[in-house]
Design an enzyme around this catalytic site. Structure first.
Site, short mmCIF file in Angstrom:
data_model
loop_
_atom_site.label_atom_id
_atom_site.label_comp_id
_atom_site.label_asym_id
_atom_site.label_seq_id
_atom_site.Cartn_x
_atom_site.Cartn_y
_atom_site.Cartn_z
CD GLU A 1 -14.54 0.01 7.19
OE1 GLU A 1 -15.50 -0.75 7.38
OE2 GLU A 1 -13.54 0.02 7.94
N GLY B 1 -12.61 13.58 8.88
CA GLY B 1 -12.37 14.66 7.92
C GLY B 1 -12.06 14.11 6.55
CE LYS C 1 -16.33 8.79 4.71
NZ LYS C 1 -15.33 8.12 3.87
CG ASP D 1 -15.17 12.12 5.71
OD1 ASP D 1 -14.50 11.78 4.72
OD2 ASP D 1 -15.19 11.47 6.77
CG PHE E 1 -10.49 -7.29 8.67
CD1 PHE E 1 -11.33 -8.37 8.42
CD2 PHE E 1 -10.15 -6.44 7.62
CE1 PHE E 1 -11.80 -8.62 7.14
CE2 PHE E 1 -10.62 -6.69 6.33
CZ PHE E 1 -11.45 -7.78 6.09
CB SER F 1 -14.04 7.34 -3.12
OG SER F 1 -15.00 6.55 -2.46
CG ASN G 1 -16.86 3.28 0.65
OD1 ASN G 1 -17.36 2.23 1.01
ND2 ASN G 1 -15.93 3.91 1.36
CE1 TYR H 1 -3.84 -2.37 0.89
CE2 TYR H 1 -2.10 -3.47 2.13
CZ TYR H 1 -3.36 -3.48 1.57
OH TYR H 1 -4.14 -4.61 1.65
#
Ligand code: NAP
Ligand code: G3P
Length: 335
Positions: A288, A143, A198, A251, A90, A261, A263, A55
């Site tokens: 998430e 944030g 969000k 956010d 997790f 993003s 998501n 990452y």
């Protein structure tokens, strides 16, 4: 010597956000970072080459300031703060070796924007219940801030949300550097629930984008989403909060619109016809919002708040309803 000198911070998690937070912390001259991650190959690589291979691999990780540990029990030894930065699903597994004794007297900072699945509780509540840590010893990092932009040192802002954590102001100083400004905000639940919800809205934005809806529609959906999240959070924790400030609206905007993003990306795949399984397999990183959608819907059985966007996402992800049909119906409810 300021209090920042020799502050010891344990970081639990090996993903993009943990790596970005460590980069920010390394900007402080004398902090000591005790980093736990689960993957032994990554640990070996970081020790040898001072980069996380999996990452944000371009980020340099200062060996003078960072020690990497195989065991959480070793990582938290002597730490002043413990930052939790694993995806919510997790957390229990990652912290399984830690007992109340290990966390006693330490400030717990959740950088997680999710809830414990199945139990449907916020991370700070779970920590407080499981480890007997008062909410005044915990805070959250929130944030609008994507790890990828931190890696590129693009100017970013963070909010350290707390109930009454005296360390939140100090912690905000630790998270402030050349390219990050952090401030403390006295609203633990509001900030934490906004950060969770969000993600669901970003899924909806991705789905509609994948279906071919344009910016006009998304702007209306995001405006309605602010009201939806506001209604839900107020039902849970009624108090005055300025939801147009960056910890809340900011956010939502970054997650709903950013190319980074996860998501939104996950939602986009669903809108383009991927199954949930296929989208999960395609994405290495974690969205998430997938878990949060179920938690918020289950919680809402008690609160009965009008949350049509979250309901639409739930029907697509968990009830296998066709995205095009669900969004046709949602369209009629927005204004
Ligand atoms: N990324 C951001 O920009 C950002 C910003 C703000 C907040 N956050 C929040 O930070 C939290 C962490 O997200 P992230 O972005 O760092 O995640 P990520 O980049 O998607 O990385 C996923 C992490 O989860 C770990 N993981 C995957 N499966 C696991 C399992 N079965 N058990 C234990 N660990 C497992 C991975 O470890 P392996 O690599 O070993 O598989 C990796 O460390 C989330 O709550 C997210 O919402 C992220
Ligand atoms: O990439 P996402 O969708 O997980 O969002 C990350 C952060 O929460 C943005 O503030």
């Amino acid at each position: 010597m300021s209090f920042l000198n020799n502050t010891k911070i344990a970081v639990i998690g090996g993903g993009s956000w943990a790596t970005a937070l460590i980069k920010i912390l390394c900007e402080q001259p004398y902090v000591q970072i005790r980093w736990w991650l689960r993957n032994q190959d990554d640990i070996n690589h970081i020790r040898k080459f001072h980069h996380n291979p999996s990452y944000l691999s371009d980020v340099n990780l200062s060996p003078k300031k960072i020690k990497v540990f195989e065991k959480t029990t070793d990582a938290v030894k002597g730490a002043d703060y413990i930052i939790l930065a694993v995806p919510a699903a997790f957390v229990q597994e990652s912290l399984q070796d830690l007992t109340e004794k290990h966390l006693k007297g330490k400030r717990i900072v959740s950088a997680i924007k999710g809830m414990i699945p199945d139990q449907n509780i916020l991370i700070t509540d779970w920590i407080s219940e499981k480890y007997g840590i008062g909410l005044n010893e915990t805070c959250v990092i929130a944030g609008p801030c994507h790890a990828e932009e931190v890696a590129l040192e693009k100017q970013s802002y963070l909010t350290i949300g707390s109930a009454e954590c005296p360390a939140a102001e100090d912690f905000a100083k630790l998270m402030t550097c050349r390219y990050v400004t952090a401030h403390a905000l006295d609203d633990l639940y509001g900030v934490e629930y906004f950060a969770v919800m969000k993600n669901i809205i970003a899924l909806a934005c991705g789905i509609t984008h994948g279906l071919g809806y344009g910016d006009n529609f998304q702007a209306v959906m995001v405006s309605n989403a602010m009201q939806e999240i506001g209604r839900f959070v107020t039902a849970l924790d009624p108090r005055t909060r300025d939801i147009s400030s960056s910890a809340y609206l900011g956010d939502l905007l970054v997650t709903a619109y950013s190319q980074f993003s996860r998501n939104r990306l996950f939602g986009n795949m669903i809108g383009r016809g991927y199954s949930v399984k296929a989208a999960q397999l395609e994405m290495k990183m974690i969205a998430e919002g997938f878990y949060a959608t179920k938690s918020i819907m289950e919680m809402n059985k008690s609160f009965n708040v009008n949350i049509p966007i979250t309901t639409a996402v739930y029907n697509i992800l968990y009830e296998e309803q066709a995205p095009a049909h669900v969004m046709e119906e949602l369209k009629k409810l927005l204004k």
